[in-house]
Design an enzyme around this catalytic site. Structure first.
Site, short mmCIF file in Angstrom:
data_model
loop_
_atom_site.label_atom_id
_atom_site.label_comp_id
_atom_site.label_asym_id
_atom_site.label_seq_id
_atom_site.Cartn_x
_atom_site.Cartn_y
_atom_site.Cartn_z
N LYS A 27 0.85 -1.21 0.00
CA LYS A 27 0.00 0.00 0.00
C LYS A 27 0.87 1.24 0.00
O LYS A 27 0.66 2.17 -0.79
CB LYS A 27 -0.88 0.01 1.24
N ASN A 28 1.87 1.27 0.87
CA ASN A 28 2.64 2.50 1.08
C ASN A 28 3.69 2.75 0.01
O ASN A 28 4.27 3.83 -0.04
CB ASN A 28 3.25 2.51 2.48
N ARG A 97 -4.79 10.34 4.37
CA ARG A 97 -3.65 11.18 4.73
C ARG A 97 -2.72 11.38 3.54
O ARG A 97 -2.25 12.48 3.28
CB ARG A 97 -2.91 10.45 5.86
N ARG A 126 -1.10 14.13 12.92
CA ARG A 126 -0.66 14.08 11.51
C ARG A 126 -0.49 15.49 10.91
O ARG A 126 -1.15 15.86 9.96
CB ARG A 126 -1.63 13.25 10.66
N PRO A 127 0.35 16.33 11.47
CA PRO A 127 0.57 17.67 10.90
C PRO A 127 1.24 17.59 9.52
O PRO A 127 1.75 16.53 9.14
CB PRO A 127 1.51 18.32 11.91
N ILE A 128 1.25 18.69 8.78
CA ILE A 128 1.91 18.69 7.45
C ILE A 128 2.92 19.83 7.33
O ILE A 128 3.27 20.25 6.22
CB ILE A 128 0.85 18.78 6.31
N ASP A 129 3.41 20.31 8.47
CA ASP A 129 4.37 21.43 8.44
C ASP A 129 5.63 21.10 7.64
O ASP A 129 6.18 21.96 6.94
CB ASP A 129 4.72 21.83 9.87
N LEU A 130 6.08 19.85 7.70
CA LEU A 130 7.31 19.48 6.98
C LEU A 130 7.05 19.43 5.46
O LEU A 130 7.93 19.72 4.65
CB LEU A 130 7.83 18.13 7.47
N ILE A 332 6.78 7.05 17.29
CA ILE A 332 6.46 7.77 16.05
C ILE A 332 5.14 8.53 16.15
O ILE A 332 5.07 9.71 15.83
CB ILE A 332 6.43 6.79 14.85
C1 EPZ Z 1 3.70 7.01 6.44
O1 EPZ Z 1 2.83 7.97 7.02
C2 EPZ Z 1 2.86 5.75 6.29
N1 EPZ Z 1 1.72 6.02 5.42
C3 EPZ Z 1 2.35 5.31 7.67
O2 EPZ Z 1 1.63 4.10 7.51
C4 EPZ Z 1 3.57 5.06 8.56
O3 EPZ Z 1 3.13 4.72 9.86
C5 EPZ Z 1 4.43 6.33 8.63
O4 EPZ Z 1 4.80 6.73 7.30
C6 EPZ Z 1 5.70 6.12 9.44
O5 EPZ Z 1 6.45 5.10 8.87
C7 EPZ Z 1 1.89 5.98 4.08
O6 EPZ Z 1 3.01 5.77 3.60
C8 EPZ Z 1 0.69 6.22 3.23
P1 EPZ Z 1 5.48 10.42 8.68
P2 EPZ Z 1 3.29 9.53 7.11
O7 EPZ Z 1 5.33 11.69 7.95
O8 EPZ Z 1 4.09 9.87 5.90
C9 EPZ Z 1 5.30 13.67 12.10
C10 EPZ Z 1 -0.18 2.65 7.72
O9 EPZ Z 1 -0.65 2.07 8.71
N2 EPZ Z 1 5.14 14.66 11.03
O10 EPZ Z 1 6.73 9.61 8.48
O11 EPZ Z 1 2.11 10.34 7.41
C11 EPZ Z 1 4.10 12.75 12.21
O12 EPZ Z 1 3.08 13.34 12.98
C12 EPZ Z 1 0.23 4.10 7.83
O13 EPZ Z 1 0.02 2.12 6.60
C13 EPZ Z 1 5.22 16.01 11.35
O14 EPZ Z 1 5.43 16.37 12.50
O15 EPZ Z 1 4.23 9.47 8.37
C14 EPZ Z 1 4.68 11.52 12.87
O16 EPZ Z 1 4.76 11.74 14.26
C15 EPZ Z 1 -0.08 4.70 9.19
N3 EPZ Z 1 5.07 16.93 10.37
C16 EPZ Z 1 6.09 11.45 12.31
O17 EPZ Z 1 6.37 12.76 11.77
C17 EPZ Z 1 4.85 16.56 9.06
O18 EPZ Z 1 4.75 17.46 8.20
C18 EPZ Z 1 6.25 10.45 11.18
O19 EPZ Z 1 5.25 10.71 10.23
C19 EPZ Z 1 4.77 15.19 8.76
C20 EPZ Z 1 4.92 14.26 9.76
#
Ligand code: EPZ
Length: 439
Positions: A27-28, A97, A126-130, A332
């Site tokens: 999926k990912n 997301r 799930r913020p999107i600041d990054l 995480i």
């Molecule tokens: C991806 O989500 C996966 N989803 C998630 O899988 C997975 O758990 C996650 O990566 C971590 O490996 C997909 O690939 C579709 P992150 P993503 O950005 O990209 C914080 C599943 O079950 N963050 O790596 O959203 C965030 O809040 C799903 O298949 C910010 O602070 O994860 C988290 O604490 C669930 N600001 C950490 O970073 C941002 O702009 C990691 O999130 C973005 C993220």
């Protein structure tokens, strides 16, 4: 759209799983590759693409932008020749997301894009600041409205982007925006998950100039245009781990026919710690869960290549079947222990405090009615139910279908007594009765 008024999985536990399982496409890996297809004004193909709700949702969004899509067996064809719309309504992006990475793809293709904010979910804010930081670094003007987010640029410009923390989605966002930008980009502090490597492999097949994927530093030299993508989607490492947890929870023995070699090492290390055994044999992974029984004194989820957060709930279900005290720390996401309450209803004793969960397991979980609240916790309920005495009825199964193509069929095929019922599905003006029983 249909509304499942009855959406249950019934499981009768107590039987060790035995047999061979093949794992669906990831999926990912599929979702960012679908977004990347927008960067070519023609046809791209994702082979062995999982038929799951999140892929259908991304397909709908791409069609909203003007793409045409069709399936040939397991292969998904996306024709983005005329996918030049630049607005995605909130009701679409709110469901999933990962829709947010389409912003970078729309900017790369059209120089602008707008969308409703992506769905949050119960596992965290799930913020999107990054994501926004990456797009602004590459020259986009980004407006964060009340209801939606929009971005525009004349043409993205290559730049140095230094992520302060690892984010899979933000790394994908940066890559999708940089491949058609003018000049060179250097992305530092990138996520190293396999999905990043697969996205870059797909884009390089389209003519993108990328190096360093899988390390923290990815270099990209922008090109003027990309040709069609065509790649087989890799086996899903999280589904692989979920099925290995099913074998562990039932003390069974299964063979994964097509495991994603090199992507499940951190999980296998833990699998061995709790008493599981495994061996690689001509590309297959043979896992013997009959010796599982050692509680886990401490484990923390980490970014790749550490123990993946997406397998934290399936592992918790296994630890609930092991007498003794185990301890998991979830680094995480801030709220990813939703499973605990349901496991306690089945007889485990899980206590949660902030990012820590302590699991007092038992060899006598009992079946009962439980509810899935999100994807991986929902799958974990199936695993606990397979180990429990008696029948468990799991509701909220639409969450599970977001990421698992055939979890009930697959586990039933290796001896799981699982019945998947989607009862009356009410559609506008049409009412159909369908019932798939799997034993
Ligand atoms: C991806 O989500 C996966 N989803 C998630 O899988 C997975 O758990 C996650 O990566 C971590 O490996 C997909 O690939 C579709 P992150 P993503 O950005 O990209 C914080 C599943 O079950 N963050 O790596 O959203 C965030 O809040 C799903 O298949 C910010 O602070 O994860 C988290 O604490 C669930 N600001 C950490 O970073 C941002 O702009 C990691 O999130 C973005 C993220």
């Amino acid at each position: 759209m249909g509304v499942n008024v009855l959406d249950e999985i019934r499981v009768t536990g107590g039987r060790p799983l035995r047999g061979n399982i093949s794992v669906q496409g990831s999926k990912n890996a599929a979702l960012p590759m679908m977004a990347a297809s927008l960067l070519h004004r023609g046809i791209s193909v994702l082979r062995d693409c999982p038929k799951i709700a999140d892929v259908y949702c991304m397909e709908e969004i791409l069609k909203e932008l003007g793409a045409v899509s069709w399936w040939k067996g397991k292969d998904l064809y996306l024709d983005c020749s005329r996918a030049d719309k630049t607005e995605i309504p909130g009701e679409k992006t709110g469901k999933m997301r990962s829709s947010v990475i389409l912003l970078g793809a729309m900017l790369g293709r059209n120089g602008k894009g707008a969308m409703g904010y992506p769905g949050g979910c119960v596992i965290g804010k799930r913020p999107i600041d990054l994501h926004i930081y990456a797009l602004r670094s590459l020259g986009a003007a980004v407006r964060e409205g009340e209801e939606d987010i929009s971005a525009s640029c004349v043409r993205l410009k290559g730049a140095k982007v230094c992520f302060p923390k690892s984010s899979v989605g933000a790394t994908e966002q940066g890559i999708l925006a940089a491949v058609l930008a003018e000049g060179e980009s250097m992305l530092m502090g990138c996520a190293r998950e396999p999905e990043i490597i697969w996205l870059c492999r797909y884009l390089k097949g389209m003519g993108a100039e990328i190096s360093g994927e899988g390390s923290g530093c990815i270099r990209i030299r922008g090109v003027r245009e990309l040709k069609g993508g065509d790649l087989e989607i890799p086996a899903d490492r999280i589904v692989t781990g979920t099925y290995l947890c099913a074998a562990a929870a039932t003390r069974g023995k299964i063979t994964i026919n097509n495991p994603p070699a090199g992507e499940v090492d951190a999980f296998l290390k833990v699998y061995r710690k709790i008493g599981g055994q495994y061996e690689w044999n001509s590309g297959k992974l043979i896992a013997d869960g009959s010796g599982v029984g050692c509680p886990l004194p401490y484990l923390e989820t980490e970014i790749y290549p550490g123990f993946p957060t997406d397998l934290q709930s399936p592992l918790m279900a296994v630890l609930a079947t092991i007498p003794g005290k185990s301890h998991i720390r979830e680094n995480i996401f801030e709220d990813r222990f939703k499973l605990a309450g349901e496991l306690n209803r089945m007889g485990a004793r899980v206590t949660v405090s902030g990012r820590d969960a302590w699991i007092q397991g038992t060899d006598s979980l009992t079946g009962c009615r439980v509810e899935a609240e999100e994807l991986r916790g929902g799958a974990a309920l199936i695993l606990a139910a397979l180990a429990a005495e008696g029948e468990t009825v799991i509701s909220g199964c639409s969450y599970i279908r977001r990421g698992y193509e055939h979890i009930c069929r697959d586990l039933a095929a290796v001896g799981g007594r699982i019945e998947e019922k989607t009862g009356k599905v009410l559609y506008e003006n049409i009412q159909i009765q369908e019932k798939n029983n799997i034993n």
